[in-house]
Design a protein around this motif. Sequence first.
Motif, PDB file in Angstrom:
ATOM      1  N   SER A 741       0.767  -1.246  -0.086  1.00 54.07           N
ATOM      2  CA  SER A 741       0.143  -0.077  -0.097  1.00 54.07           C
ATOM      3  C   SER A 741       0.969   1.364  -0.064  1.00 54.07           C
ATOM      4  CB  SER A 741      -1.057  -0.008   1.237  1.00 54.07           C
ATOM      5  OG  SER A 741      -0.230  -0.080   2.439  1.00 54.07           O
ATOM      6  N   PHE A 742       2.063   1.060  -0.309  1.00 55.59           N
ATOM      7  CA  PHE A 742       3.033   2.357  -0.357  1.00 55.59           C
ATOM      8  C   PHE A 742       3.882   2.233  -1.362  1.00 55.59           C
ATOM      9  CE2 PHE A 742       5.312  -0.727   2.196  1.00 55.59           C
ATOM     10  CZ  PHE A 742       6.489  -0.270   1.982  1.00 55.59           C
ATOM     11  N   GLN A 743       4.427   3.548  -1.612  1.00 54.74           N
ATOM     12  CA  GLN A 743       5.684   3.520  -2.748  1.00 54.74           C
ATOM     13  C   GLN A 743       6.703   4.714  -1.934  1.00 54.74           C
ATOM     14  OE1 GLN A 743       4.673   4.236  -6.843  1.00 54.74           O
ATOM     15  NE2 GLN A 743       3.644   2.234  -7.010  1.00 54.74           N
ATOM     16  N   VAL A 744       7.907   4.503  -1.897  1.00 53.52           N
ATOM     17  CA  VAL A 744       8.876   5.351  -1.380  1.00 53.52           C
ATOM     18  C   VAL A 744       9.870   5.528  -2.685  1.00 53.52           C
ATOM     19  CG1 VAL A 744      10.549   5.942   0.309  1.00 53.52           C
ATOM     20  CG2 VAL A 744       8.635   4.539   0.947  1.00 53.52           C
ATOM     21  N   LEU A 745      10.429   6.744  -2.859  1.00 55.76           N
ATOM     22  CA  LEU A 745      11.355   6.922  -3.906  1.00 55.76           C
ATOM     23  C   LEU A 745      12.595   7.625  -3.351  1.00 55.76           C
ATOM     24  CD1 LEU A 745      11.130   6.037  -6.885  1.00 55.76           C
ATOM     25  CD2 LEU A 745      10.625   8.334  -7.569  1.00 55.76           C
ATOM     26  N   ARG A 757       4.297   7.977  -1.276  1.00 57.16           N
ATOM     27  CA  ARG A 757       2.766   7.658  -1.597  1.00 57.16           C
ATOM     28  C   ARG A 757       2.411   6.493  -0.580  1.00 57.16           C
ATOM     29  NH1 ARG A 757       3.525   7.174  -8.076  1.00 57.16           N
ATOM     30  NH2 ARG A 757       4.482   9.482  -8.321  1.00 57.16           N
ATOM     31  N   TYR A 758       1.023   6.692  -0.269  1.00 53.56           N
ATOM     32  CA  TYR A 758       0.555   5.793   0.765  1.00 53.56           C
ATOM     33  C   TYR A 758      -1.160   5.755   0.221  1.00 53.56           C
ATOM     34  CZ  TYR A 758      -0.382   3.330   5.049  1.00 53.56           C
ATOM     35  OH  TYR A 758      -0.832   2.283   5.851  1.00 53.56           O
ATOM     36  N   GLY A 759      -1.342   4.376   0.507  1.00 49.30           N
ATOM     37  CA  GLY A 759      -3.099   4.290  -0.184  1.00 49.30           C
ATOM     38  C   GLY A 759      -2.751   4.163  -1.663  1.00 49.30           C
ATOM     39  N   ARG A 760      -3.845   4.854  -2.284  1.00 47.13           N
ATOM     40  CA  ARG A 760      -3.788   4.863  -3.840  1.00 47.13           C
ATOM     41  C   ARG A 760      -2.510   5.399  -4.320  1.00 47.13           C
ATOM     42  NH1 ARG A 760      -7.894   8.377  -5.641  1.00 47.13           N
ATOM     43  NH2 ARG A 760      -7.631   7.444  -7.667  1.00 47.13           N
ATOM     44  N   GLU A 767       0.498  10.833  -2.896  1.00 50.94           N
ATOM     45  CA  GLU A 767       1.723  11.364  -2.633  1.00 50.94           C
ATOM     46  C   GLU A 767       1.378  12.211  -1.452  1.00 50.94           C
ATOM     47  OE1 GLU A 767       5.094  11.841  -2.305  1.00 50.94           O
ATOM     48  OE2 GLU A 767       4.718  11.213  -4.388  1.00 50.94           O
ATOM     49  N   LEU A 768       2.354  12.163  -0.655  1.00 51.51           N
ATOM     50  CA  LEU A 768       2.516  12.811   0.709  1.00 51.51           C
ATOM     51  C   LEU A 768       3.395  13.685   0.695  1.00 51.51           C
ATOM     52  CD1 LEU A 768       1.428   9.865   3.220  1.00 51.51           C
ATOM     53  CD2 LEU A 768      -0.227  11.948   2.108  1.00 51.51           C
ATOM     54  N   LEU A 769       4.460  13.940  -0.247  1.00 56.96           N
ATOM     55  CA  LEU A 769       5.389  14.818  -0.093  1.00 56.96           C
ATOM     56  C   LEU A 769       5.343  15.741  -0.918  1.00 56.96           C
ATOM     57  CD1 LEU A 769       8.745  12.555   0.841  1.00 56.96           C
ATOM     58  CD2 LEU A 769       7.063  13.882   2.409  1.00 56.96           C
TER      59      LEU A 769
END
Length: 1020
Positions: A741-745, A757-760, A767-769
Amino acid sequence: MSQVNIDLSHLADPTFFADNRLPAHSDHLWYASAAEAAAARSSYQVCLDGVWKLHYARNPSLAVDGFEDPSYDVSQWDDIAVPAHLQLHGYDKPQYANVQYPWDGHEDIDPGQVPTDYNPTASYVRTFTLPQALPAGERLVLRLEGAESAVVVWVNGAYVGYAEGSFTPSEFDLTAHVHAGANRLALRVYKWCSGSWMEDQDFFRFSGLFRSVYLRRLPATHLADLRVGVSLSEDLRTAEVTLRTRLEGPGSVRAVLDGVGELVAGDDGVARLTVADPHLWSGEDPYLYDLDIEVCDADGAVTEVVPQRVGIRRFGIEDGVLKINGQRIVFMGVNRHEFGEQGRVMTRERTELDLIALRRANVNAIRTSHYPNNSFLYELADEYGFYVIDEANLESHGSWDGVTRQGQDPEAVIPGNHPQWHDAVVDRVTDMYERDKNHPSIVMWSCGNESYGGDNIADMAALLHAKDSRPVHYEGITWDPRRPDTSDVVSQMYTPAAEIEAQLATRRDKPFILCEYAHTMGNSFGGADLYMDLAEREPLFQGGFIWDFADQAIRLTAPDGSAYWGYGGDSGESPHDGDFCGNGIFYADHSESPKIQEVRHLFQGLRTEVARESFTVTNRFLFTHSSAYDCVVTLEREGVPVASADVETDVAPGTSATYPLPLALPDGADGTAGEYAITVSFRLRQATAWAEAGEEIAWDQGVVTVEAPAGLPGPFAIAGNPGARPVLVRGRHNIGVHGESFQVLFSGLTGALTSYRYGRTQDGAGELLRAPVLPCFWHAPTANERGYGGPYEEGAWQLASRYPRLVEDHDWPAAVEEDGESVTVAFTYALAGLPGSTCEMRYRVLGDGTVEVTQTLDPTGEVPSLPELSAMIQVPGTMDRLTFYGEGPEETYVDRRGGGRLGVHSSEVVEQMAGYLNPQESGSHTGVRWARVTDRRGRGILVSAPEGGQIEFSALPWTPFEVEDAPHDFELPLTDRTVIRPALMRRGVAGDDSWGARPKKQHLLPTGRLVHRFSFKGVL
């Protein structure tokens, strides 16, 4: 003397300060009947407040001649409200100046002289009507409560008199010049006169009729003055109340103390009454007796009824310390400029609200800095129970600061020993004393402020000593010790607590107070607990007065049409002293600033130490038992209420007692393990004049941890289940870490964590940042940091925060590691301006999307003091809701956290920016276990301290650099982001003063290598 033509020679003559002005007298009011007195509406008084006609001129030479003549047409003149400051109604400019005289650098004048080109001159005209001619023997008096700074009076074209002294009443007899029908009253008010050299207080410079104007009718038999005296026996069991009167016209006076009896006059003309078992007045119980006075003429007819409140109390120096009714007092006070949204134009209603707010903040004392206030301030202080230092209208700071800074000749100081200034200063203290002498709230007289020393001020003190038994205060003998008899107390300003203790180790001849301390400019009031701790262990140190009550600021209009609070320079004036007027524990609109949270807790009368099974109450009140309050003990588990119980306590003043905890802690089974806050709260049993029943007046907390039994899960951990090991994707320029449920770059080009990114997570959603995550060592400098030159000394940390450079010492720009449950990516940055120093940001990504951050600062060589160690995480501005478990609800810092209550607190992010006049570091919280920043649907980010640990946390709509660049709040930029700064620590805000005092050593970040750990995770 009858001086008809007042010219510049009179304005510039220190010996000419009053002409035909009536003698000062007590501030009583007289009524025609008891019914009038009960309704507080005297037919003997008419208020002339309202609309007056005004002509404004830049200087006296441009003022109109002959306007006082009834035939002079003023119909085309402007209208202006009275009371009001000219400068807040479109004339002249408001000017804020501290020490420097406002004309400094514009005109080269010597003390006593006045500016010639710039001396705003206002001509006022008002008509009043007398229904009939004054009866024989009666008089009509004009009373000006406040005219700044010199006033000339005419009526019906006839010169009446002249007066200086802006902050005490001036009265003039109009009787010989008035008649039945319409009468023209004409006043001319000058902004500057010789007396202005003695009115160099730290405030906005205004002019005009800024207090009320009255006509008062004096019957043929009139009580011109009264003096109430109180003498208590040693055991306080009996009191003698005396009344001295000055009667004008033939007649007699009869006085009855309600509930006790009539005062009987002796051969000396003094009326006396003995009161058995008197109800004593104190700040904790401000009981007032009603003294009803009747004035009768020679035929026995009542001409006046005078109500007078009487407080029976004893205050003075006993056994070497200041005592009230036999008990040593500690002043938990504030300095209070009489200043609000209309400048120094104050109403009784606004003043009463101020005193209610101060009572609710546990303040017990007021110093009237630096001039006598309106009479209603003292009346209200009598009623609400404040200990008042009443200060004369004298400050000549700009004439002597060069003595201490540059070694100038102290003989140049005014008033000093100069004979031409003597009568004027003695007149000022006389006016204060005579008006205010009957108020029990006044416990000390003050000869003024920051005017150095000399024989003239010593003579002011001598006059007060001759007339009254109350101690006399004057701080100036600290600077000029030639006349130590000027002050009965050692009074200093902004002396650190440790220095006070050192002084008292060798000097013990007088009580010691701080007439000003804890300079609360901007984000301040750090370390103030050190003063109160000293007052508890050192009898000679008896507290002090915070500088000051409320920000002095004026409401101005920004270019976009919005309103803002303006300070020095914002009106185009010069010279000025910027935002140095923003020193309040209350904001300019008199709402509470975050500092009140600490003031309230620091000054509370009951202190409690909470242990796991008991609590100990220490009663710091002087006369009130703890049984006067409800005691409620509550238990919360990580912000969630669990249980509550009432406890009956009865701790006598000055003693301590221990009580068993009425609530049992859980055993940790069945999910009850965790952190528990035990709060002991004392609340009003009954409503008072200043608060409703149930109002909390004191509280303290203890925090305990309940461990889980062996084999059961441990205390609540915010990170949760780490889940499966995430997927590592090694790109050419980016490292990706993915989970269900997440992606970190992580960007090799940017050299930072750039996407979370978290969730969709598809198509860029979730995107949270809004910006790369970077280390931060800087915050917008506080007023105190600016005061000691912090930006100059420590600016390298700002460079390091804005311009870190990636150290590429790996195959890929960052170190990448994998283990069975996580992926770790680490960046190392070289810090601009700090050669050789580095900071590593290490991110350990778990399978549930949790990112554990380890930030390691490695300084090299001598580096400046570190403002903070934090990480800056910028998220979308739609995430504008903050909920945190930590110390709040208001901001807290390492040296201002005593008033912060551990619990779960919520607010909008924008509310975390405190309303300091000049935007600066604000909104941080200590003791944070976790914090959520979310949008209105609850989507956002959760930041957590390491399990069992704490961090400091801040969330604002702006970066520290944006805040630093904005001189006013309206200049903060539009923003579409929320800036989160979890910190290992932020430096204390300090506050001993704002021009050099630094945080105490224990409130600084440690030197050397520092490691900061926290984690974050998306929430839906």
